[in-house]
Design an enzyme around this catalytic site. Structure first.
Site, mmCIF file in Angstrom:
data_model
loop_
_atom_site.group_PDB
_atom_site.id
_atom_site.type_symbol
_atom_site.label_atom_id
_atom_site.label_comp_id
_atom_site.label_asym_id
_atom_site.label_seq_id
_atom_site.Cartn_x
_atom_site.Cartn_y
_atom_site.Cartn_z
ATOM 1 N N TRP A 126 14.023 -25.064 -2.713
ATOM 2 C CA TRP A 126 14.904 -26.303 -2.784
ATOM 3 C C TRP A 126 15.552 -26.533 -4.404
ATOM 4 C CZ3 TRP A 126 15.160 -30.778 -5.364
ATOM 5 C CH2 TRP A 126 16.023 -31.693 -5.075
ATOM 6 N N HIS A 127 14.643 -26.290 -5.196
ATOM 7 C CA HIS A 127 14.798 -26.552 -6.491
ATOM 8 C C HIS A 127 15.702 -25.603 -7.163
ATOM 9 C CE1 HIS A 127 11.538 -29.393 -6.140
ATOM 10 N NE2 HIS A 127 11.883 -29.977 -7.218
ATOM 11 N N GLY A 128 15.472 -24.219 -6.527
ATOM 12 C CA GLY A 128 16.538 -23.353 -7.251
ATOM 13 C C GLY A 128 16.394 -21.842 -6.742
#
Lengths: 318, 476
Positions: free
Chosen positions: B321-323
């Site tokens: 989700w973060h990257g």
């Protein structure tokens, strides 16, 4: 309608508290700003002290402008010995053409140097926000030097609003101000008339830089460069633009150097390009890193440059 | 538009003033228009993507409510596919394609699928997750579908939390757009105070530490081990102050107008375990994953092994989700592994603590727990910060040498960094352990608390970093 939505007493109390808050901030800002200003201009060492000295005090015949490649490469002592002119190096680490032009404007308001050298770097006209951020060292001079205001305001659209604060010009300068007012700062100061020698010798591998990639040039930087040349011309001060050597293998030529040369030629200003001089690029021992000559490199380079400037017709320096 | 810009200051003052001057039933229109303007200040065209998901989810919500059985499920799936699909195209397409190319290369084949040259829309993961929580809640029957299109659009687009959260739940936020928020001077000041503290965390702490950290990571091979040890510690403080500073500004801005957004951080620097850390850090995302992924996977209701697998799945997806990078996936996996390891070793650790007598010295015990948690979390963040797995490995290799100097860019920067961290820790420590005692920020005396916030403003002007400084979490 407003009275229905907002109670008048609540509003009155809110604005009263807000007013008190703003007044306290305003008073503390003035007080702290005045103290910071006092100590800023009392500094006896450091980069800010050198900027103040150049802007307000120097009367040198020959002034050198530029970034770290000016501060580390142009030794005033060599220039003084060879030319008989007094010299001061006004170079400052990391500063773009805006800074140099602003300092020039302050100096021209006060006196007329006999000669000016502008050290030019590859990539000087490249578009980047950092060059605008780097104008921060000019902020303490904004109020007392109206001639630089149009340059300083290029820093950002809200710069004039920020400058309503008396503290803002000294943002992040607390430690340098303390250092510049103490014996510790003086001890640390190693400059010789603005020149900061580097003793290291480059030991790494030469980098290859590809200049053929398309680069966006910043029109504001080009305009500042043009203005620098024009102001020198108007004041009838001989100006020499020098691009000192780099220790790189380059593919193509830097777009900023091409543009700077073109502008210099159009205004009949001498541009000495040593950026790819084979004598230097084949001698890593002259370099501290790929951008900066070391002390022995400076000795050789300054003498070569001066000999070139002294060649007939002797239009230079006099 | 960044919260730490003058552009936002003018925007906020104008919008808030007009907001209180407008009749209650017209305010949603102002907030929606201003939120559109706020979002379009980044990349205007991306408002269309946001508009698309809003339309899909709005109608999906109504259709889900109206239908039953398989059809109800189908509408939910359509909504989720639309949201996740957009996320995949803009955020993960090139990452998946790169890995696909790598896989094909292993078989001596070349990848015919082209790469996309697109910018990631600001805050895409945030508003996508917020939109998804709406349709899921309607599907679960916990929330009636919102019939007012403008109010629903505002739920997704509400400008204070549009680009970096907190990721709000519809139950908490939707009804607030219908409430009558009258002007309350004390509440406005409370909101402004939260914003000032957020700005302090961002400009004085995060951006200052960021100078050191960026310098270390952008000249990886020229730095020494000690520099990276310092950068690792600094990055933990930087990312906390960057993100929680943004959250504070979002919460404060909303509060000024009468909206209560959820708490997103509860002083995670003082977490006593990695498990507790995730209850204090980015709470809106942690609870999102708990409610919509961990529990549907079975949570801890199955076997022990199943619980561990569920935890690992949640944390790996959280990393993703973060990257779109293996560094984030590894970071997520490490944090999942921390939790699994903590559960497995809980009994042994307790026995060990009793054996060496740590339980008898509760303050020392607490200190050790906090420090160990901080170290573990900070080490995992090397993967979060590094541009590639190779870079992260290089950083670990260098750190293990314990060599060199911590002054990678002069002494002034490190003194500023320590001062900034010290000021933050004083305030956070006081709030964590001495909440009820004397307070400058919430002092009953008007002059004391006003002077405190005035000094805070002056400190921001004096030592804040004003040049550049995007919020790290905008990229997610």
């Amino acid at each position: 309608m407003m009275t229905k939505l907002i109670n008048a007493n609540t509003l009155k109390s809110f604005f009263l508290k807000l007013f008190v808050f703003v007044i306290i901030v305003f008073m503390l800002d003035r007080l702290a700003g005045a103290m910071l200003k006092n100590f800023y201009f009392k500094q006896q060492a450091g980069s800010d002290y050198l900027t103040t000295y150049v802007i307000d005090k120097t009367t040198a015949d020959l002034l050198v402008f530029g970034s770290s490649r000016a501060a580390n490469i142009f030794n005033p002592v060599i220039f003084e010995t060879q030319t008989g002119l007094s010299c001061f190096n006004a170079g400052r680490y990391g500063e773009p053409i805006f800074y140099h032009y602003a300092v020039l404007k302050c100096i021209l308001k006060r006196y007329k140097p006999k000669t000016i050298l502008l050290s030019f770097d590859a990539g000087s006209f490249n578009k980047n926000q950092e060059s605008y951020d780097r104008m921060a060292p000019l902020l303490p001079y904004y109020n007392d030097h109206p001639e630089i205001r149009d340059i300083v305001t290029l820093k950002g659209p809200f710069e004039q609003v920020k400058l309503l604060s008396c503290i803002y010009p000294y943002n992040s300068l607390l430690l340098p101000i303390i250092s510049g007012n103490t014996a510790y700062g003086k001890q640390k100061s190693t400059h010789l008339k603005g020149y900061i020698p580097i003793a290291d010798t480059f030991t790494g591998e030469k980098e290859t830089i590809d200049y053929t990639k398309k680069t966006m040039l910043d029109n504001k930087k080009i305009a500042a460069y043009n203005a620098f040349i024009n102001d020198c011309k108007k004041a009838k001060i001989p100006l020499y633009i020098v691009c000192s050597p780099y220790l790189i293998n380059s593919i193509g030529t830097d777009a900023s150097i091409i543009e700077a040369k073109k502008i210099a030629a159009e205004s009949s200003t001498d541009f000495f390009d040593y950026s790819r001089d084979p004598y230097f690029t084949s001698n890593p021992r002259f370099f501290a890193d790929f951008r900066h000559l070391n002390e022995s490199g400076v000795e050789v380079f300054c003498n070569i440059l001066i000999q070139k400037l002294l060649l007939p017709p002797v239009k230079y320096f006099f | 538009m960044l919260f730490n810009s003058f552009h936002f200051v003018f925007f906020f003052v104008i919008v808030t003033t007009v907001y209180f001057l407008l009749p209650y039933n017209k305010r949603w229109l102002l907030l929606l228009a201003s939120s559109c303007y706020f979002y379009m200040a980044f990349v205007p065209i991306y408002i269309l993507i946001l508009g698309f998901t809003i339309v899909v989810d709005y109608f999906a919500g109504i259709l889900i409510e109206k239908s039953t059985g398989k059809r109800r499920r189908l509408y939910l799936i359509i909504s989720l596919v639309a949201n996740i699909g957009i996320l995949c195209i803009f955020k993960y397409y090139n990452f998946i394609n790169t890995n696909f190319s790598f896989l094909l290369h292993g078989f001596g084949l070349s990848n015919p699928i082209p790469y996309l040259s697109i910018l990631l829309p600001i805050g895409l993961s945030f508003h996508t997750f917020q939109a998804m929580s709406y349709t899921i809640e309607v599907y679960r029957g916990k929330l009636p579908a919102e019939r007012h299109f403008g109010i629903y659009a505002l739920y997704v687009m509400f400008y204070p939390q549009l680009v970096a959260g907190p990721i709000e739940r519809p139950q908490n936020l939707l009804h607030q757009f219908r409430e009558k928020h009258s002007f309350d001077g004390d509440r406005v000041f409370e909101g402004i105070k939260i914003m000032i503290w957020g700005l302090f965390k961002k400009l004085v702490v995060a951006d200052r530490l960021g100078i050191y950290v960026d310098n270390a990571y952008s000249h990886l091979h020229q730095q020494d081990g000690m520099t990276f040890i310092m950068a690792t510690i600094f990055f933990s403080f930087q990312i906390y102050c960057d993100f929680s500073g943004y959250s504070d500004m979002a919460i404060g801005a909303a509060k000024v107008m009468g909206f209560n957004l959820m708490t997103n951080f509860k002083r995670p620097l003082f977490a006593k375990s990695t498990g507790e850390f995730w209850k204090r850090w980015h709470i809106s995302l942690s609870t999102w994953f708990k409610d919509y992924l961990y529990f549907p996977l079975g949570g801890n209701r199955g076997s022990v092994a199943r619980t561990y697998i569920n935890l690992m799945i949640v944390f790996v997806i959280s990393g993703l989700w973060h990257g779109a990078n293996w560094t984030y996936i590894i970071w997520g996996a490490i944090n999942g592994a921390y939790l699994v390891f903590a559960i497995i070793t809980k009994k042994y650790r307790e026995k060990m603590g009793a054996l060496i007598g740590l339980n008898k010295v509760p303050r020392l015990n607490l200190f050790i727990q906090i420090v160990v948690t901080f170290i573990l979390i900070s080490l995992s963040r090397v993967f979060f910060r590094a541009r590639s797995v190779e870079d992260a490995v290089t950083v670990f290799e260098k750190m293990l040498t314990f060599k060199g100097s911590i002054f990678n860019d002069g002494t002034a920067i490190i003194i500023y960094c320590f001062l900034a961290m010290f000021m933050l820790l004083i305030v956070e420590f006081k709030r964590e352990f001495y909440m009820g005692s004397f307070s400058f920020s919430h002092n009953k005396n008007f002059w004391v608390r006003t002077s405190y916030y005035s000094i805070l403003v002056l400190l921001i002007i004096l030592v804040g970093v004003f040049d550049g400084g995007q919020f790290i979490y905008f990229q997610f």
